[in-house]
Scaffold this motif. Structure first.
Motif, short mmCIF file in Angstrom:
data_model
loop_
_atom_site.label_atom_id
_atom_site.label_comp_id
_atom_site.label_asym_id
_atom_site.label_seq_id
_atom_site.Cartn_x
_atom_site.Cartn_y
_atom_site.Cartn_z
N PHE A 1 0.83 -1.21 0.00
CA PHE A 1 0.00 0.00 0.00
C PHE A 1 0.87 1.26 0.00
CE2 PHE A 1 -3.03 -2.98 2.26
CZ PHE A 1 -3.88 -3.14 1.18
N TYR B 1 -9.62 -0.65 -0.39
CA TYR B 1 -8.77 -1.24 0.65
C TYR B 1 -8.51 -0.25 1.80
CZ TYR B 1 -8.18 -4.75 -2.91
OH TYR B 1 -8.42 -5.73 -3.83
N LEU C 1 -5.55 0.20 -5.58
CA LEU C 1 -5.36 0.05 -4.14
C LEU C 1 -5.67 1.31 -3.35
CD1 LEU C 1 -2.01 -1.97 -4.11
CD2 LEU C 1 -4.31 -2.87 -3.73
#
Length: 469
Positions: free
Chosen positions: A281, A347, A341
């Motif tokens: 991330f 997420y 992402l």
């Protein structure tokens, strides 16, 4: 969620909050919809000096690790057993002492368990016969914060490091996934050196990077190496732990993966649970293309779409290195990963909260309507503290719910307060006789360190030099 606001208590270990992502995880729970959320520290001799049944829902966070029967404070355990609301447990690093983890979930009566183990492996790790009546829900080990600090994103062409990495050996007991964290760095650094390719790949402790310096490093890398997080070596009965310790004692050093591979392989054979790590991330947020070993990554990212796949036998390593100057090629991976992402919000911690909110919506009414609970309510007496108000341990170590999780300095201050209260009872400069508690402020945090997995230690270890002692 139903109309009535639910009172939610999140139990955690303050000593574990030196890990930024652990604190971030806890703070995200404050945003649970339809809930009034408070927090309580529950380890290191904490005294639960309040009525836990004033809450509707208890969430045992992963920092209050259920797999170590010595880690949870007995006073907290008694409070959990007496709690009449909905009990939710969250765990990470579930390959550590899996049998103890399961028995603790049963013994404390949790209704819902949030696990990062993929559903297809639940029959192996959490069969119904082991957790009867417990509802399992799948979550990730980490998420993207709802708000990210504004950091400058350099164009790939302006970045000075063509390929970067930080990793280390985390211990052979965690099997091949643990070994790969070191091996990807070792091999690729050697290959880059052989090809006279500039790099910043390190696998030693002294080269590790923390805090904002880490994001500066990520933002100056044109590409970043990486592997899956977690382990496939589930240690149900502590067999791996015992054999690892036996070999360490025999050789006077931790065993190498090559020395432990044959023993650990049967434990791993049935599993493929590689997790996406916070580092993925972070790279996506910083616009840094990722060169990763092919893997599962919690099913969140795809090879050749969100990351450049590196074969685990390194058969395509030279081809990967050859494209480090192909900015259009690299930019495509960075943009797709960021969109998928980060920008999508899929997420974010909101996704975790949605799972918890759904569990509360589904299971709280069932718990509230349970006849056993109604009977216990009918015979319950008004709460009163079970602790002697004059006892120095009650004075110094009492815990009541707070609106935000506390930091390790809070725990150290409480331990120091207790030391001061007890000191007058002894001869000057002498330790109290018969006091079985270790009152050192550092010792309390070191105890928490023992319960931290090697995966987390590998990210923050050198910040705390006492951890090596």
């Amino acid at each position: 969620m139903t109309d009535r606001v639910k009172r939610v208590l999140v139990a955690y270990s303050a000593a574990a909050n030196y890990v930024p992502t652990t604190l971030e995880y806890l703070n995200a729970l404050k945003s649970l919809s339809g809930c009034e959320v408070q927090f309580v520290h529950c380890t290191d001799h904490a005294k639960m000096n309040f009525d836990i049944n004033q809450f509707d829902v208890l969430i045992n966070s992963y920092s209050a690790r259920l797999c170590f029967d010595w880690y949870l404070n007995p006073d907290y355990v008694r409070a959990v057993l007496s709690f009449r609301g909905l009990k939710i447990a969250i765990a990470q690093d579930e390959y550590d002492r899996t049998g103890v983890l399961r028995s603790t979930i049963r013994r404390l009566g949790f209704h819902v368990f949030l696990t990062s183990v993929p559903e297809e492996f639940w029959p192996l790790v959490y069969p119904t016969i082991q957790l009867p009546g417990v509802a399992l829900r799948n979550v990730l080990t980490g998420y993207v914060p709802e708000t990210n600090p504004e950091r400058q994103i350099k164009p790939l062409s302006d970045r000075s490091i063509p390929i970067g990495y930080r990793g280390r050996q985390i211990g052979a007991r965690y099997g091949r996934l643990g070994f790969e964290k070191y091996e990807i760095g070792r091999y690729m650094a050697q290959l880059c050196d052989d090809l006279h390719q500039h790099h910043n790949i390190r696998t030693d402790e002294a080269s590790r990077i923390y805090g904002e310096d880490w994001f500066t490093f990520v933002g100056d890398c044109r590409t970043m190496l990486g592997t899956e997080s977690g382990s496939n070596a589930f240690d149900f009965d502590q067999e791996l732990e015992r054999e690892y310790e036996r070999l360490q004692a025999l050789h006077g050093r931790p065993p190498e993966f090559s020395e432990f591979a044959d023993f650990v392989e049967p434990f791993e054979r049935q599993f493929d649970i590689g997790q996406i790590s916070p580092r993925v991330f972070e790279c996506a947020a910083m616009g840094t293309p990722m060169i990763l070993f092919r893997g599962r990554y919690s099913g969140a990212i795809e090879p050749d779409v969100h990351y450049i796949p590196l074969e685990k036998d390194f058969s395509n390593a030279r081809d990967v290195i050859a494209r480090l100057d192909d900015f259009d090629y690299l930019r495509g991976f960075a943009e797709r990963a960021h969109q998928h992402l980060i920008a999508s919000g899929r997420y974010s911690y909101g996704a975790l909260n949605s799972v918890i909110e759904s569990a509360i919506e589904e299971f709280y009414p069932k718990v509230a309507a349970d006849r056993e609970r109604q009977h216990r309510l009918s015979i319950a007496r008004p709460w009163c503290s079970p602790h002697d108000p004059q006892d120095p341990r009650t004075i110094a170590l009492s815990e009541v719910p707070t609106d935000a999780p506390q930091l390790p300095s809070y725990l150290s201050a409480k331990q120091e307060h207790l030391r001061q209260l007890l000191q007058p009872r002894d001869e000057p400069g002498q330790p109290e006789q018969g006091n079985e508690q270790d009152l050192s402020p550092v010792r309390a945090v070191r105890k928490a360190w023992m319960a931290v997995s090697e995966r987390v230690k590998s990210r923050i270890g050198p910040v705390f030099p006492w951890s090596a002692r």
